[in-house]
Design a protein around this motif. Sequence first.
Motif, PDB file in Angstrom:
ATOM      1  N   TYR A  76      37.890 -25.248 -14.717  1.00  0.00           N
ATOM      2  CA  TYR A  76      37.754 -25.782 -13.356  1.00  0.00           C
ATOM      3  C   TYR A  76      38.868 -25.235 -12.492  1.00  0.00           C
ATOM      4  O   TYR A  76      40.028 -25.166 -12.924  1.00  0.00           O
ATOM      5  CB  TYR A  76      37.840 -27.312 -13.347  1.00  0.00           C
ATOM      6  N   PHE A  78      40.391 -26.118  -8.739  1.00  0.00           N
ATOM      7  CA  PHE A  78      40.394 -27.019  -7.591  1.00  0.00           C
ATOM      8  C   PHE A  78      41.274 -26.440  -6.497  1.00  0.00           C
ATOM      9  O   PHE A  78      42.302 -25.817  -6.777  1.00  0.00           O
ATOM     10  CB  PHE A  78      40.928 -28.408  -7.982  1.00  0.00           C
ATOM     11  N   GLU A 107      30.218 -33.935 -10.388  1.00  0.00           N
ATOM     12  CA  GLU A 107      31.110 -34.300  -9.300  1.00  0.00           C
ATOM     13  C   GLU A 107      31.292 -35.808  -9.189  1.00  0.00           C
ATOM     14  O   GLU A 107      32.395 -36.289  -8.953  1.00  0.00           O
ATOM     15  CB  GLU A 107      30.637 -33.732  -7.956  1.00  0.00           C
ATOM     16  N   ARG A 110      34.051 -37.201 -11.459  1.00  0.00           N
ATOM     17  CA  ARG A 110      35.438 -36.820 -11.189  1.00  0.00           C
ATOM     18  C   ARG A 110      36.071 -37.817 -10.232  1.00  0.00           C
ATOM     19  O   ARG A 110      35.376 -38.480  -9.466  1.00  0.00           O
ATOM     20  CB  ARG A 110      35.477 -35.421 -10.582  1.00  0.00           C
ATOM     21  N   THR A 118      36.320 -28.870  -5.606  1.00  0.00           N
ATOM     22  CA  THR A 118      36.025 -27.984  -6.725  1.00  0.00           C
ATOM     23  C   THR A 118      35.655 -26.616  -6.169  1.00  0.00           C
ATOM     24  O   THR A 118      34.647 -26.464  -5.484  1.00  0.00           O
ATOM     25  CB  THR A 118      34.864 -28.524  -7.578  1.00  0.00           C
ATOM     26  N   ARG A 121      33.531 -23.911 -11.260  1.00  0.00           N
ATOM     27  CA  ARG A 121      33.406 -24.401 -12.638  1.00  0.00           C
ATOM     28  C   ARG A 121      32.818 -23.235 -13.406  1.00  0.00           C
ATOM     29  O   ARG A 121      31.686 -22.816 -13.155  1.00  0.00           O
ATOM     30  CB  ARG A 121      32.498 -25.619 -12.732  1.00  0.00           C
TER      31      ARG A 121
END
Length: 137
Positions: A76, A78, A107, A110, A118, A121
């Motif tokens: 991931y 971010f 999503e 999270r 994000t 991914r």
Amino acid sequence: MDNTNDQTHRITVCTDCRHTGAPCRPGLDLLKHLQAAIAKAGAALSDDFSLQGSVCMAGCDRPCTVAFQATAKATYLFGDIGGKADIGALVSFAELYRDRPDGMTREGERPRALGGKTLARIPAAIVSAERQATLLQ
């Protein structure tokens, strides 16, 4: 949930700016605060994660950028991480990520503070290679 696994979990924070050729102060501060928060969360989490700074991760339009990686898990990336304001969400995501065998999350699972942050991914390369082998048979 059984947390025993062979993965080495890694959190990487962008700490060098390719535009200025100098250290990124917000990234360095974020890394310092995240290290403290992971340590404060206890040995169960701090033993499962290594934290490090990195050269540019190409998220320059949405700094600060933070990556979560582990062997055989999705990666991931971010962006728009707001320093201390997002530390709790990053620690919560670390726990969720650690507990998922493939690292995959939706999503809605999270932490809310990471909503819309994000950038990517990326499926685990091992999983993709296994899937390709199955398709070729």
